[in-house]
Design an enzyme around this catalytic site. Structure first.
Site, PDB file in Angstrom:
ATOM      1  N   HIS A  34      -5.291  -6.104 -10.700  1.00 29.37           N
ATOM      2  CA  HIS A  34      -4.042  -5.418 -10.340  1.00 29.37           C
ATOM      3  C   HIS A  34      -2.968  -5.528 -11.426  1.00 29.37           C
ATOM      4  O   HIS A  34      -2.381  -4.507 -11.817  1.00 29.37           O
ATOM      5  CB  HIS A  34      -3.513  -5.933  -9.001  1.00 29.37           C
ATOM      6  N   HIS A  38       0.817  -1.213   0.000  1.00 27.99           N
ATOM      7  CA  HIS A  38       0.000   0.000   0.000  1.00 27.99           C
ATOM      8  C   HIS A  38       0.853   1.267   0.000  1.00 27.99           C
ATOM      9  O   HIS A  38       0.427   2.301  -0.514  1.00 27.99           O
ATOM     10  CB  HIS A  38      -0.965  -0.020   1.185  1.00 27.99           C
TER      11      HIS A  38
END
Length: 391
Positions: A378, A249
């Site tokens: 992703h 992240h």
């Protein structure tokens, strides 16, 4: 494979599409099938996850935007239709989080899920998918009315089905994906309100919340946005609320800051993006086996040594955008190194698609290649951002 070539990245996106299509189309209930074994055999036809449905719409819309197979637009429209007809709560507004076929399984209203609906509708609108513009307007209104917290300048995470009881939990993850959705909505519509919101979120999370986390972005917060250091403690495998500092992240926010920089460039964006990348790579990179560890303790000690497909994808995207912005070779070296690692361990060169999870020694766990809500969003998104970034 030379992933510094746009043609290679485009081909890889189209290979991902072909792994899922046509088996992902659920002709009986609508929407998409979500579970697949390594060879593409369907393992789950019933689970209809809001995030998974939205990610499939995103995937096939990217197919349109990269001149993929001629069926991409119809397949994306198929998902837009299911989001509108079945995921949408016609009585109370908003979108149900999970269905079993067409029956509501989880009626919770989640900001994370709505962020992906906004992302899907925006990229589909950009790809001229029928119904996308209308869906964009619907989800934009509900996220603004129900999830936006004007006092704190961030999104609340969760409500019950009737919007009567808000959950106390606050998290950075939903806000991160809202930032991504806002950037995509801006690119699809040209409306500055979306860019303004992405800008505000980029100030709030990577600046303000990162300061509260001591230089890295913590995942979980109290209702007044103080770090909650014990929420979900020990549970690093939660799909949406994993415990710890998540190196992936830090890297994902690095990517978003450089994406924002493309449209409204200010010096702090690059400075913060490089700092986040430095920490995500510095604490997360496994120098012995390659790849990036999943989770760190509050003291920055590795507490989950597994390697996750989405983390490598986001690292690739961040390295590409940083390399393009700075023209510094170390970022391009990381980019090539990460793609070589992904090609060796995560990408299935026989059947297509990406494996989900490896252990510290890069050995695969038993199980399906793809379960709800994976959909290989992703890696496809990372390839698309790299295509935009490459000269």
């Amino acid at each position: 494979m030379d992933f510094t070539q746009k043609s290679t990245l485009t081909s890889h996106i189209h290979n991902i599409l072909r792994f899922y299509y046509p088996a992902c189309i659920d002709q009986k209930s609508g929407g998409y099938r979500s579970g697949f074994s390594d060879d593409g055999t369907v393992t789950d036809s019933q689970t209809k996850h809001l995030v998974g449905t939205s990610r499939f719409v995103y995937l096939f819309s990217i197919g349109v935007l990269t001149d993929g197979p001629d069926w991409c637009r119809d397949v994306a429209e198929h998902g837009i239709r299911f989001l509108t007809e079945y995921h949408q709560d016609k009585e109370n507004g908003g979108f149900f989080f999970e269905l079993d076929g067409t029956h509501v399984q989880d009626d919770t209203k989640m900001a994370y899920g709505h962020a992906f609906v906004l992302l899907a509708a925006s990229i589909a609108h950009q790809a001229d998918v029928p119904g996308a513009k209308e869906l964009l307007e619907i989800v934009d209104e509900v996220t603004e009315q129900r999830f936006w917290d004007e006092e704190h300048g961030l999104y609340r995470d969760e409500w019950d089905a009737s919007w009567s009881v808000p959950a106390a939990y606050r998290g950075q993850n939903a806000n991160m994906h809202m930032c991504e959705a806002m950037l995509t909505a801006f690119e699809a519509t040209g409306k500055n309100k979306y860019l303004d919101r992405a800008y505000l979120l980029a100030k709030k999370v990577p600046i303000e919340l990162r300061t509260k986390g001591g230089g890295m972005i913590w995942e979980h917060y109290t209702p007044d946005w103080q770090p909650d250091w014990v929420y979900n403690q020990g549970n690093t495998k939660d799909e949406f609320r994993p415990y710890g500092f998540i190196p992936g992240h830090q890297l994902e926010w690095s990517k978003l800051l450089l994406w924002l920089d493309r449209h409204r460039s200010e010096p702090w964006m690059l400075e913060t993006a490089e700092d986040l990348y430095r920490n995500g790579w510095g604490y997360g990179h496994d120098a012995e086996h390659g790849g990036i560890y999943y989770s760190l303790s509050p003291e920055h000690e590795v507490i989950d040594t597994d390697k996750n497909y989405w983390v490598i994808s986001e690292a690739i995207a961040a390295a590409a955008l940083l390399g393009a912005k700075t023209d510094h070779d170390p970022y391009w070296d990381h980019y090539c190194q990460l793609f070589a690692y992904a090609s060796e361990y995560f990408i299935d060169h026989t059947y297509g698609g990406w494996y989900t999870l490896l252990n510290e020694q890069n050995e695969r766990y038993e199980g399906e290649k793809s379960v709800a809500p994976k959909a290989d969003y992703h890696p496809a998104a990372a390839c698309y951002q790299a295509i935009l970034a490459l000269p």
